[in-house]
Design a protein around this motif. Structure first.
Motif, PDB file in Angstrom:
ATOM      1  N   MET A  53      49.127 -18.512 118.976  1.00 24.56           N
ATOM      2  CA  MET A  53      48.319 -17.562 119.738  1.00 24.56           C
ATOM      3  C   MET A  53      48.375 -16.167 119.104  1.00 24.56           C
ATOM      4  O   MET A  53      47.374 -15.449 119.062  1.00 24.56           O
ATOM      5  N   GLU A  54      49.540 -15.814 118.583  1.00 20.46           N
ATOM      6  CA  GLU A  54      49.688 -14.494 117.950  1.00 20.46           C
ATOM      7  C   GLU A  54      48.783 -14.377 116.729  1.00 20.46           C
ATOM      8  O   GLU A  54      48.070 -13.384 116.564  1.00 20.46           O
ATOM      9  N   LEU A  55      48.788 -15.415 115.856  1.00 26.41           N
ATOM     10  CA  LEU A  55      47.946 -15.384 114.662  1.00 26.41           C
ATOM     11  C   LEU A  55      46.468 -15.381 115.042  1.00 26.41           C
ATOM     12  O   LEU A  55      45.654 -14.676 114.429  1.00 26.41           O
ATOM     13  N   ALA A  56      46.110 -16.203 116.033  1.00 28.77           N
ATOM     14  CA  ALA A  56      44.712 -16.343 116.424  1.00 28.77           C
ATOM     15  C   ALA A  56      44.123 -15.049 116.971  1.00 28.77           C
ATOM     16  O   ALA A  56      42.916 -14.809 116.859  1.00 28.77           O
ATOM     17  N   THR A  57      44.953 -14.224 117.563  1.00 36.15           N
ATOM     18  CA  THR A  57      44.452 -12.995 118.179  1.00 36.15           C
ATOM     19  C   THR A  57      44.702 -11.746 117.331  1.00 36.15           C
ATOM     20  O   THR A  57      44.312 -10.645 117.725  1.00 36.15           O
ATOM     21  N   THR A  58      45.343 -11.950 116.170  1.00 34.51           N
ATOM     22  CA  THR A  58      45.589 -10.787 115.284  1.00 34.51           C
ATOM     23  C   THR A  58      45.044 -11.078 113.881  1.00 34.51           C
ATOM     24  O   THR A  58      43.892 -10.798 113.593  1.00 34.51           O
ATOM     25  N   LYS A  59      45.852 -11.675 113.051  1.00 32.48           N
ATOM     26  CA  LYS A  59      45.493 -11.930 111.649  1.00 32.48           C
ATOM     27  C   LYS A  59      44.222 -12.771 111.523  1.00 32.48           C
ATOM     28  O   LYS A  59      43.410 -12.557 110.609  1.00 32.48           O
ATOM     29  N   TRP A  60      44.043 -13.745 112.407  1.00 36.64           N
ATOM     30  CA  TRP A  60      42.900 -14.665 112.302  1.00 36.64           C
ATOM     31  C   TRP A  60      41.831 -14.396 113.358  1.00 36.64           C
ATOM     32  O   TRP A  60      40.989 -15.246 113.622  1.00 36.64           O
ATOM     33  N   LYS A  61      41.835 -13.222 113.940  1.00 38.98           N
ATOM     34  CA  LYS A  61      40.890 -12.922 115.012  1.00 38.98           C
ATOM     35  C   LYS A  61      39.446 -13.093 114.560  1.00 38.98           C
ATOM     36  O   LYS A  61      38.586 -13.538 115.320  1.00 38.98           O
ATOM     37  N   HIS A  62      39.177 -12.752 113.292  1.00 38.08           N
ATOM     38  CA  HIS A  62      37.796 -12.843 112.785  1.00 38.08           C
ATOM     39  C   HIS A  62      37.365 -14.289 112.522  1.00 38.08           C
ATOM     40  O   HIS A  62      36.211 -14.538 112.152  1.00 38.08           O
ATOM     41  N   PHE A  63      38.288 -15.251 112.732  1.00 38.36           N
ATOM     42  CA  PHE A  63      37.924 -16.663 112.612  1.00 38.36           C
ATOM     43  C   PHE A  63      37.612 -17.300 113.977  1.00 38.36           C
ATOM     44  O   PHE A  63      37.373 -18.495 114.057  1.00 38.36           O
ATOM     45  N   GLN A  64      37.630 -16.492 115.038  1.00 31.73           N
ATOM     46  CA  GLN A  64      37.278 -17.011 116.355  1.00 31.73           C
ATOM     47  C   GLN A  64      35.786 -17.326 116.398  1.00 31.73           C
ATOM     48  O   GLN A  64      34.958 -16.541 115.946  1.00 31.73           O
ATOM     49  N   VAL A  65      35.456 -18.485 116.937  1.00 32.47           N
ATOM     50  CA  VAL A  65      34.082 -18.975 116.959  1.00 32.47           C
ATOM     51  C   VAL A  65      33.337 -18.417 118.162  1.00 32.47           C
ATOM     52  O   VAL A  65      33.936 -18.203 119.229  1.00 32.47           O
ATOM     53  N   ASP A  66      32.045 -18.170 118.000  1.00 34.10           N
ATOM     54  CA  ASP A  66      31.212 -17.637 119.083  1.00 34.10           C
ATOM     55  C   ASP A  66      30.178 -18.672 119.532  1.00 34.10           C
ATOM     56  O   ASP A  66      29.795 -19.571 118.767  1.00 34.10           O
ATOM     57  N   GLU A  67      29.730 -18.534 120.745  1.00 32.99           N
ATOM     58  CA  GLU A  67      28.656 -19.382 121.254  1.00 32.99           C
ATOM     59  C   GLU A  67      27.406 -19.215 120.375  1.00 32.99           C
ATOM     60  O   GLU A  67      27.051 -18.100 119.980  1.00 32.99           O
TER      61      GLU A  67
END
Length: 409
Positions: A53-67
Motif C-alpha cells: 500500500m505504501e508503494l502504491a500510494t507513493t512511488k507507484w502512484k502514477h501507475f494507478q489505473v483510472d476509469e
C-alpha cells in the motif's frame, strides 16, 4: 469520408506497469493487475496479488489505473484488452500489461478498443514481438504504430453498430458454448450409466490385480536429442480427450530408451494415463505401432488380456466414477499428482470379455454421435469468431454501414 492517420503516442498516453519483487507484495495491499487478469472485454482479478500500500500510494502512484483506461496484454497472449469500469477500481498497473489513455477529445476510447482488436493491428504488433515460446512486445513497439480514425461522430456510429452486433454474437456464442458443455456432460452421464449397470455377473477387484503392469515414467528430466537420432518421449500433454495425440513431443537417445524400457516396453494396446497437472486422470489406448518412452507425468498400464479389454478399461478410467476416485486420491496441494500406488488400488468392476467388447461398441457408437454434435458446435463457434473479425475489418476500412450492422445482429 476522410480518416486521419497518426502515431499512437500523438493521441494516446501509453504506459507499462512496474516490475515487482516478492517482498513488495502485501496480502491486503493495493490490487495489482497482471496479464491473466485482462480477459477479452472484461477484468478478472481472481488471480491478482496486492502490492504494498505504501508503494502504491507513493512511488507507484502514477501507475494507478483510472476509469476509462484501456488495458492491453503485451506478453504471452498478446492483444487481450478491456476498458476499465468504475467497479474494477482500485487497480495498479503491473508489467506485461499496458494502459492507453486518450490525449485528445477527438478519439473515442471504445473506438480505440475495437481498433486494437483488429487482425491488422495485432498482426503488425506481433511483427514487432520478441521471444519464441512466449511473445513479448513493449511500449517502444507500440509507439512506432499508427492509428487511423474518422470524425468523432463517425467513430461513435461505428462503435454503436459494433456494440449491437457483438452483443448478439456474444449471446449466440454463450449459447453455443453451453450446448457444447451439455453434449460433453451427456457423454459423461452415459458413461456413468453404462458402468453403473454392468449387471450381476462381474468381477470386482483392485486394478493392479487385473493388469500385468502399472508404472509411471522416468522422474528425472532426460537429455533430449534430435528427432533423427532419438526415440519419441511422451508426456501427459500427449493424452487428450481419450486419445494419444502425437503432435508435440521431444526425443531421447536410443540407449536411454533401451534402458528405460528394458522391463516395461510400451506397446500397442497399452493404456497411457495422465497423472500430473490439471489434466490428470485422462486415459487413452496406444493405437500406434512404434517405440517410445514415457515421462513421469504418465502412468503406463498394461491390462491382462484374458481379463480386461484395453478400450473397456480406457472408458472405465474416464468415467465419472473413476474420475471422482482419482480426484480423491490426489496427494499434492499444489500441482495435482496422482500417485501410482493409489492407481493400483483403484477398485474396478468388469464383466466377461465378450460383454466388455459389447459395452465398448455401444460406447463408441454414442461417442461418434457426440463427436458429430461437437463438430457442429465447434464450427458454429468458428463462424461466430469469423463474423466478428469480418465486422471489425469492415469497420476500420470504412465499409461498415448501418444496414451491415443490422444484418449482423
Amino acid at each position: 469520408m476522410s480518416w486521419i492517420t497518426q502515431k499512437l503516442p500523438d493521441v494516446l498516453f501509453i504506459q507499462e506497469g512496474p516490475g515487482i519483487r516478492k517482498y513488495e507484495y502485501e496480502e491486503n495491499g493495493y490490487p495489482m493487475i497482471n496479464v491473466r487478469c485482462v480477459q477479452d472485454g472484461y477484468i478478472d482479478m481472481s488471480s491478482a496479488r496486492c502490492a504494498s500500500m505504501e508503494l502504491a500510494t507513493t512511488k507507484w502512484k502514477h501507475f494507478q489505473v483510472d476509469e476509462g483506461d484501456i488495458l492491453y496484454t503485451i506478453s504471452g497472449t498478446i492483444g487481450r484488452s478491456a476498458i476499465v469500469k468504475e467497479a474494477d477500481l482500485p487497480l495498479l498497473m503491473n508489467t506485461s500489461v499496458v494502459r492507453f489513455k486518450s490525449l485528445t477529445p477527438d478519439l473515442d476510447p471504445k473506438f480505440v478498443y475495437y481498433y486494437f482488436k483488429t487482425d491488422l493491428f495485432i498482426d503488425e504488433l506481433l511483427g514487432h514481438s520478441t521471444g519464441t515460446a512466449i511473445k513479448n512486445v513493449g511500449p517502444s513497439h507500440l509507439k512506432k504504430m499508427d492509428i487511423s480514425y474518422p470524425s468523432l461522430e463517425e467513430q461513435k456510429r461505428i462503435v454503436a453498430i459494433l456494440d449491437q452486433a457483438f452483443t448478439h454474437i456474444d449471446k449466440a456464442r454463450a449459447l453455443t458454448e453451453q450446448n457444447l458443455r451439455n453434449v460433453r456432460e451427456l457423454f459423461e452421464s452415459y458413461l456413468q450409466q453404462v458402468f453403473s449397470l454392468i449387471g450381476d455377473r462381474y468381477v470386482e477387484e483392485a486394478l493392479d490385480d487385473a493388469c500385468e503392469l502399472i508404472t509411471c515414467g522416468v522422474a528425472a528430466t532426460p537429455k533430449y536429442v534430435d528427432e533423427s537420432e532419438g526415440v519419441p518421449f511422451l508426456s501427459a500433454q500427449n493424452v487428450k480427450s481419450g486419445k494419444v495425440v502425437l503432435d508435440k513431443y521431444r526425443h531421447i537417445s536410443k540407449d536411454l530408451h533401451a534402458k528405460l524400457t528394458k522391463k516395461n516396453m510400451p506397446k500397442k494396446g497399452d493404456i497411457l494415463y495422465s497423472r500430473v497437472g490439471a489434466g490428470f486422470g485422462e486415459a487413452a489406448v496406444v493405437e500406434h505401432e512404434f517405440e517410445f518412452s514415457v515421462y513421469v507425468s504418465l502412468t503406463l498400464i498394461q491390462p491382462i488380456e484374458a481379463k480386461l479389454d484395453s478400450y473397456y478399461l480406457k472408458y472405465l478410467l474416464n468415467s465419472p466414477q473413476i474420475k471422482s476416485l482419482a480426484r480423491s486420491s490426489i496427494t499434492s496441494s499444489g500441482v495435482p499428482n496422482l500417485n501410482v500406488k493409489s492407481v493400483r488400488k483403484f477398485l474396478i468392476t468388469y464383466p466377461a470379455l465378450q460383454k466388455q467388447k459389447s459395452v465398448v461398441r455401444s460406447i463408441e457408437l454414442m461417442e461418434s454421435e457426440i463427436g458429430n454434435l461437437e463438430s457442429i458446435y465447434q464450427n458454429k463457434l468458428l463462424e461466430l469468431d469469423t463474423l466478428k473479425k469480418s465486422l471489425l475489418q469492415k469497420a476500420f476500412s470504412g465499409e461498415l454501414t448501418k444496414n451491415m450492422g443490422e444484418a449482423a445482429a
